[in-house]
Design an enzyme around this catalytic site. Structure first.
Site, PDB file in Angstrom:
ATOM      1  N   GLY A  10       0.835  -1.197   0.000  1.00 50.82           N
ATOM      2  CA  GLY A  10       0.000   0.000   0.000  1.00 50.82           C
ATOM      3  C   GLY A  10       0.865   1.240   0.000  1.00 50.82           C
ATOM      4  O   GLY A  10       0.641   2.180  -0.763  1.00 50.82           O
ATOM      5  N   ALA A  11       1.879   1.229   0.885  1.00 47.27           N
ATOM      6  CA  ALA A  11       2.827   2.341   0.981  1.00 47.27           C
ATOM      7  C   ALA A  11       4.010   1.872   1.815  1.00 47.27           C
ATOM      8  O   ALA A  11       3.925   0.877   2.533  1.00 47.27           O
ATOM      9  CB  ALA A  11       2.165   3.556   1.622  1.00 47.27           C
ATOM     10  N   MET A  12       5.126   2.619   1.723  1.00 50.55           N
ATOM     11  CA  MET A  12       6.317   2.239   2.488  1.00 50.55           C
ATOM     12  C   MET A  12       7.042   3.491   2.961  1.00 50.55           C
ATOM     13  O   MET A  12       7.273   4.430   2.189  1.00 50.55           O
ATOM     14  CB  MET A  12       7.260   1.382   1.626  1.00 50.55           C
ATOM     15  CG  MET A  12       8.480   0.895   2.372  1.00 50.55           C
ATOM     16  SD  MET A  12       8.024  -0.165   3.777  1.00 50.55           S
ATOM     17  CE  MET A  12       9.490  -0.007   4.794  1.00 50.55           C
ATOM     18  N   ASN A  14       9.982   4.660   3.524  1.00 54.91           N
ATOM     19  CA  ASN A  14      11.416   4.863   3.295  1.00 54.91           C
ATOM     20  C   ASN A  14      11.826   6.254   3.776  1.00 54.91           C
ATOM     21  O   ASN A  14      11.180   7.246   3.454  1.00 54.91           O
ATOM     22  CB  ASN A  14      11.732   4.732   1.797  1.00 54.91           C
ATOM     23  CG  ASN A  14      11.145   3.469   1.205  1.00 54.91           C
ATOM     24  OD1 ASN A  14      11.581   2.377   1.504  1.00 54.91           O
ATOM     25  ND2 ASN A  14      10.125   3.633   0.378  1.00 54.91           N
ATOM     26  N   HIS A  46      -0.130   8.009   8.278  1.00 55.02           N
ATOM     27  CA  HIS A  46       0.424   6.750   8.803  1.00 55.02           C
ATOM     28  C   HIS A  46       1.904   6.623   8.434  1.00 55.02           C
ATOM     29  O   HIS A  46       2.748   6.349   9.291  1.00 55.02           O
ATOM     30  CB  HIS A  46      -0.369   5.575   8.225  1.00 55.02           C
ATOM     31  CG  HIS A  46       0.109   4.222   8.662  1.00 55.02           C
ATOM     32  ND1 HIS A  46      -0.549   3.459   9.592  1.00 55.02           N
ATOM     33  CD2 HIS A  46       1.203   3.487   8.292  1.00 55.02           C
ATOM     34  CE1 HIS A  46       0.100   2.321   9.776  1.00 55.02           C
ATOM     35  NE2 HIS A  46       1.170   2.309   8.982  1.00 55.02           N
ATOM     36  N   GLU A  47       2.209   6.846   7.157  1.00 64.15           N
ATOM     37  CA  GLU A  47       3.598   6.694   6.707  1.00 64.15           C
ATOM     38  C   GLU A  47       4.514   7.754   7.310  1.00 64.15           C
ATOM     39  O   GLU A  47       5.664   7.469   7.666  1.00 64.15           O
ATOM     40  CB  GLU A  47       3.668   6.727   5.182  1.00 64.15           C
ATOM     41  CG  GLU A  47       2.866   5.633   4.485  1.00 64.15           C
ATOM     42  CD  GLU A  47       3.168   4.240   5.008  1.00 64.15           C
ATOM     43  OE1 GLU A  47       4.344   3.951   5.302  1.00 64.15           O
ATOM     44  OE2 GLU A  47       2.229   3.445   5.124  1.00 64.15           O
ATOM     45  N   HIS A  50       5.655   7.048  10.742  1.00 62.81           N
ATOM     46  CA  HIS A  50       6.755   6.081  10.792  1.00 62.81           C
ATOM     47  C   HIS A  50       8.128   6.766  10.848  1.00 62.81           C
ATOM     48  O   HIS A  50       9.115   6.113  11.194  1.00 62.81           O
ATOM     49  CB  HIS A  50       6.712   5.164   9.565  1.00 62.81           C
ATOM     50  CG  HIS A  50       5.809   3.986   9.720  1.00 62.81           C
ATOM     51  ND1 HIS A  50       5.772   3.196  10.842  1.00 62.81           N
ATOM     52  CD2 HIS A  50       4.888   3.451   8.853  1.00 62.81           C
ATOM     53  CE1 HIS A  50       4.900   2.219  10.672  1.00 62.81           C
ATOM     54  NE2 HIS A  50       4.330   2.353   9.481  1.00 62.81           N
TER      55      HIS A  50
END
Length: 605
Positions: A10-12, A14, A46-47, A50
């Protein structure tokens, strides 16, 4: 941030370049619905969360995966509520995260948040609703338990101490405990080191001249069985009453099997609502008398939306566990006819969908459709078809959800208007508003024919927007013609369909009883190809779950179990959960089938 076509996840997060699949980042001013905008905002938040939880501070080992995923999920709703209050993120957290966590964690095949991990497949499988959703709701619960100021101070200490280092779950509890001077580690270890959650039973009694409220706890298990391990939690209990509606008259930590509290006689005379604001991760079972007292404040909407939501979802869960009857739930739904909250109706509609599945298996779909149409009449009239100036941002999603369920239940006026709007959309006379497109596509396909399917398929092939393609692809699964569903399965393999869309089409076919059998046969035939096509436990696990978990017979449970014992897909935990879900559905059907038929007979047309 960058959107990537055919992105695997969905997403990452990085550090320096956050990557997304197109539907998780890109917004079209005309084609994007409010629900999708909200989803994009949530994914971005959300990302970015992180950057702190996952990147700045990284978990020591996969056992503590929830430290980053649970926190990022919690932060997405918390920050969404602050930055975009009109989107009602916090309300959505209760239907999204709490609902998903409850659904998985009531199974015997669930797992603790802190789970030993020893292989790559095991790592993949714990990227699930326990790590994400349960993790987020437990953080929300402890945030409320210790208070916002102490929570902020504790998080500040935690992030500073472990910046550019690795941390474990107990490191977080120690920081929050130090900041608040409360037994955070003792309380929260009961929630992260053992699977499941408690069922709090509540009743009222008079001893001499004293009124007492009785509380007891046991593990809530989906099949209604007793927990042989005698698990107990330290449960933050709150309760409000008719006499004290916004300030809890009881706030305490239930750390034993049962406890009685003395209450004022005036409190004892009126309604009592436990788990005020639905902040605690537990189900509540009221005595028959206490539940009856809650019906008037449900009808008058005296209680806040989340508390109204909590009552109906708790009863729904008790029905599935055999601790209440399905007829009781259907009767309780009538108390919500005047309900005006999207989050409450969203959960009721989810309950109706599960009942539709059971009734379709029984051959009682038509009476259930009739019941659904009658139940939705008032809210359907209230919402109408067209947006009204000054209405809430989320009303478009609310309207679409109700229209979808009324339409699929065969409401003639909804079907006629859906067809009219669809034709005007095709003729470019009047485009369907983005919020209503998914509902209208599904309704016209459900009551359409091969020509309808070909029209939608042409729209799909010519469309460049990933969101619009998803909406159309989901509608394919509503077809009630077996030959069309066969064609959708074949179409999912074509060059016109992206790999990530293929998963969507397969799941769409499996969304009905007719389609699920076709999809399961398709999986058995194409098993090796599908495992290669969708590598990793998360993707193939979702396919298997959508293909099998709505079956409702012991024969099906054994068939699925035996197939995967001979043809493993590297998702043993997911298969166990699917088999358990099938047996739960079978038990529900056996237990309540006849009484449900008798009740629905009065709605037969």
């Amino acid at each position: 941030m960058i959107a990537i076509s055919e992105y695997y996840g969905g997403a990452m997060e990085n550090w320096g370049l956050v990557t997304f699949r197109e539907t998780a980042l890109l917004v079209d001013p005309v084609k994007t619905s409010v629900a999708r905008k909200k989803r994009v905002a949530s994914t971005v938040m959300h990302e970015l969360a992180h950057m702190w939880f996952g990147n700045l501070v990284t978990m020591e080992w996969w056992t503590d995966l929830w430290l980053k995923e649970g926190f990022a999920t919690f932060c997405s709703y918390l920050s969404g509520d602050k930055l975009l209050p009109s989107y009602e993120f916090i309300n959505s957290m209760f239907s999204d995260c709490y609902g998903s966590a409850f659904h998985l964690d009531c199974l015997r095949s669930s797992h603790p948040i802190e789970v030993p991990v020893s292989s790559p497949n095991e790592i993949d499988e714990i990227f699930d609703e326990i790590s994400y959703s349960k993790g987020s709701v437990l953080i929300n619960m402890i945030h409320n338990f210790i208070g916002d100021e102490f929570f902020r101070n504790g998080m500040n200490m935690y992030l500073r101490k472990f910046a550019y280092k690795n941390s474990k779950t107990e490191d977080l509890w120690e920081a929050l405990g130090e900041a608040s001077s409360l037994p955070v580690k003792s309380v929260m270890s009961t929630w992260t080191r053992q699977m499941g959650f408690p069922l709090i039973s509540v009743s009222i009694k008079q001893v001499g001249g004293v009124q007492k409220l009785e509380f007891s706890q046991e593990r809530f298990i989906a099949d209604g069985s007793k927990d042989e391990n005698g698990l107990r939690w330290m449960v933050p209990i709150t309760a409000v009453s008719e006499k004290s509606q916004t300030v809890p008259f009881a706030t305490f930590l239930l750390d034993r099997s049962s406890e009685d509290i003395i209450i004022d006689s005036k409190v004892a005379e009126g309604w009592i609502k436990v788990n005020y604001g639905q902040l605690g991760f537990y189900r509540v079972k009221y005595s028959e008398e206490l539940l009856k007292r809650l019906v008037p404040p449900l009808k008058s909407m005296t209680l806040p939306p989340l508390d109204r939501l909590g009552i109906v979802t708790d009863v729904d869960a008790l029905v599935q566990a055999g601790k209440s009857s399905t007829v009781d739930l259907l009767e309780l739904f009538w108390a919500y006819q005047s309900e005006d909250s999207y989050v409450v109706w969203s959960s009721i509609c989810s309950g109706l969908s599960r009942l539709q599945n059971i009734c379709e298996i029984m051959g009682y779909k038509k009476p259930m459709d009739s019941y659904t149409r009658k139940l939705l009449q008032k809210v359907l009239s209230m919402l109408g078809w067209n947006a009204v100036e000054g209405e809430k941002v989320t009303t478009g999603s609310f309207r679409a959800r109700i229209l979808l369920h009324a339409g699929l239940a065969g409401d003639k006026s909804v079907l006629e208007e859906s067809r009219r709007r669809f034709k005007r959309h095709l003729d470019c006379v009047e485009l369907i508003p983005a919020d209503l497109r998914a509902a209208i596509y599904c309704i016209v396909m459900a009551f359409g024919d091969k020509e309808t399917f070909e029209t939608l398929k042409k729209l799909f092939n010519e469309e460049s927007s990933s969101e619009e393609r998803q909406r159309i692809g989901s509608a394919f699964g509503q077809a009630r013609d077996e030959s069309i569903l066969h064609e959708v399965l074949e179409f999912s393999e074509s060059e016109h369909v992206r790999k990530q869309e293929s998963v969507l089409l397969l799941g769409a076919v499996a969304s009905s009883q007719l389609g699920q059998q076709l999809a399961w046969n398709y999986y058995k035939e194409k098993h090796e190809d599908l495992v290669r096509k969708f590598p990793g436990a998360w993707h193939i696990g979702n396919v298997i779950q959508s293909f099998t978990s709505s079956f409702a017979s012991e024969e099906r449970a054994k068939e699925v179990e035996e197939f995967f014992s001979k043809h493993p897909a590297g998702v043993e935990m997911t298969v166990k959960q699917c088999v358990e879900s099938i047996r739960l559905n079978a038990g529900w059907l056996t237990r309540d089938g006849e009484s449900l038929k008798k009740y629905l007979d009065k709605y037969a047309e």
